[in-house]
Design a protein around this motif. Sequence first.
Motif, PDB file in Angstrom:
ATOM      1  N   VAL A   1      56.607  61.475  35.342  1.00  0.00           N
ATOM      2  CA  VAL A   1      57.889  62.047  35.758  1.00  0.00           C
ATOM      3  C   VAL A   1      58.974  61.531  34.822  1.00  0.00           C
ATOM      4  O   VAL A   1      59.142  60.324  34.648  1.00  0.00           O
ATOM      5  N   LEU A   2      59.711  62.463  34.229  1.00  0.00           N
ATOM      6  CA  LEU A   2      60.742  62.112  33.260  1.00  0.00           C
ATOM      7  C   LEU A   2      62.056  62.769  33.682  1.00  0.00           C
ATOM      8  O   LEU A   2      62.141  63.987  33.827  1.00  0.00           O
ATOM      9  N   LYS A   3      63.089  61.964  33.889  1.00  0.00           N
ATOM     10  CA  LYS A   3      64.389  62.476  34.318  1.00  0.00           C
ATOM     11  C   LYS A   3      65.466  62.086  33.309  1.00  0.00           C
ATOM     12  O   LYS A   3      65.539  60.937  32.883  1.00  0.00           O
TER      13      LYS A   3
ATOM     14  N   ASN B   1      70.881  70.072  29.810  1.00  0.00           N
ATOM     15  CA  ASN B   1      70.728  71.455  30.252  1.00  0.00           C
ATOM     16  C   ASN B   1      69.273  71.895  30.213  1.00  0.00           C
ATOM     17  O   ASN B   1      68.406  71.200  29.669  1.00  0.00           O
ATOM     18  N   ALA B   2      69.008  73.059  30.771  1.00  0.00           N
ATOM     19  CA  ALA B   2      67.635  73.558  30.910  1.00  0.00           C
ATOM     20  C   ALA B   2      66.972  73.791  29.555  1.00  0.00           C
ATOM     21  O   ALA B   2      65.761  73.571  29.397  1.00  0.00           O
ATOM     22  N   LEU B   3      67.746  74.241  28.570  1.00  0.00           N
ATOM     23  CA  LEU B   3      67.174  74.484  27.249  1.00  0.00           C
ATOM     24  C   LEU B   3      66.659  73.194  26.626  1.00  0.00           C
ATOM     25  O   LEU B   3      65.565  73.150  26.049  1.00  0.00           O
ATOM     26  N   GLU B   4      67.440  72.130  26.749  1.00  0.00           N
ATOM     27  CA  GLU B   4      67.015  70.833  26.210  1.00  0.00           C
ATOM     28  C   GLU B   4      65.789  70.303  26.941  1.00  0.00           C
ATOM     29  O   GLU B   4      64.886  69.707  26.333  1.00  0.00           O
TER      30      GLU B   4
ATOM     31  N   THR C   1      66.380  67.242  34.931  1.00  0.00           N
ATOM     32  CA  THR C   1      67.661  66.574  34.770  1.00  0.00           C
ATOM     33  C   THR C   1      68.286  66.342  36.127  1.00  0.00           C
ATOM     34  O   THR C   1      67.823  66.903  37.131  1.00  0.00           O
ATOM     35  N   ASP C   2      69.332  65.539  36.184  1.00  0.00           N
ATOM     36  CA  ASP C   2      69.961  65.272  37.469  1.00  0.00           C
ATOM     37  C   ASP C   2      70.676  66.507  38.013  1.00  0.00           C
ATOM     38  O   ASP C   2      71.063  66.546  39.179  1.00  0.00           O
ATOM     39  N   ASN C   3      70.822  67.549  37.182  1.00  0.00           N
ATOM     40  CA  ASN C   3      71.394  68.818  37.649  1.00  0.00           C
ATOM     41  C   ASN C   3      70.325  69.812  38.057  1.00  0.00           C
ATOM     42  O   ASN C   3      70.629  70.924  38.477  1.00  0.00           O
TER      43      ASN C   3
END
Length: 428
Positions: free
Chosen positions: A372-374, A379-382, A406-408
């Motif tokens: 698991v990597l956060k 953004n979604a593209l990255e 990501t946290d978003n």
Amino acid sequence: MARRLKIVQDASRDLIIELPIEIKDRILECLPTRDAARTALLSRHWNDAWLQHGRLVFDREFLESLQQRQDDKKILDGRTSVNIINNILFHRAWPVKKFTLHIPCADLMQQSDFDRWCLFLSQNGVEELDIFLYSDLAPVYELPFCLLSCRTIKKLIVQGVIIDLPVNACDIFSNVTSLEFFYVKFKRGVNEIASSISIPNLEKLAFEDCDEIDEFEISSPPKLEMLSVIDFMYDVYASRWLTPHLKAIKTLRLCGSLLRYMDASMFPTAINLQVMKLHELNIDCREELAVAMQLLKRCPNLCELHILAQEFGSKDYKEAASRLLEDPDSCFVSNELRMLNTIKIESKCASALQMLFIKMLLSKSPALERFVLKFWDMNALEVRKIQRKLECFPRASSNAHYIVFTDNDNDSMGMDYWQHWFSLSQTW
């Protein structure tokens, strides 16, 4: 008709009053202390339940609720708050087994008030204590010795206090199973002699941002399973203090900044260690990275690795760390991480150095099942670019399941994994 009369007769009963005392106590536990106290006005039965209630919480919410009762032009003074706490605490009919005190230091109470509360609790069977006397300045209140020597306490959490530990004390924390110290200033022993303590029943021990711990000693507790050490030692004493506990514990949480001051050669084989959490590990610091890798090598049965990673170093630091990760003689061989099945990493960015670190872990973890990597503010593209990079990395396990978010991100499965870890990291 008789049946209908029976229903009316049952409806006239006060089922709440007839509840067993244990159920009433559970209800009171769900209420803030102020609201729980107000139930005493309902009836004699509820008054008895309140006086027997063994869990009291005096915190910011409690103080704010008192303030709301005052006139708009009146400010609740510290003496009034202390008197209210006195009236609630000293009228207990049964022991207070769980006691929480989270209040600001300034102008609220005197040391003598704090001493009286602690003495009453220590003489009336308290089992769990959570004390946080927060202040913008250094700790000003001293934890009374009556709590250190109390034989009924099993769980103790203290924040923002001073603790004066006696030298070679053999009669303190005698039945404690869980000890957590946050922002605590420990006084040195007489003539600067280090305090040495034996805590035979201790299972969980945590330190965070504590002062004067460099010569503090706790002899190896035979039941210790969880150890957390965050931000308090900055020299070789760190490894000397940690080493005796490594053989027994099952869970370890360490601050990355402590690693650079540790002597890895002193680490024994942590045969029982199953979960390791590295808090604020500087990936670009060669010293931290080297000790972290040596520590991992000493954990043959490690199953879970949790890392909160960061980077602050210069270009030279990054190059030194990169050479370390690329050196086959300094990295792991597959059998050294043979039990590792879960890796969770949180980071602000996906730098080349961090991806190299991740690549190394994936290639040396043959039992890996969950990765698991956060990332923060990505953004979604990255995120998709990182996922594609991970898919190209060689990996020792064909069963590894990857989650990158990501946290978003609202990915439910990723959030479930992360929220579970986050709740554990807050506990530790």
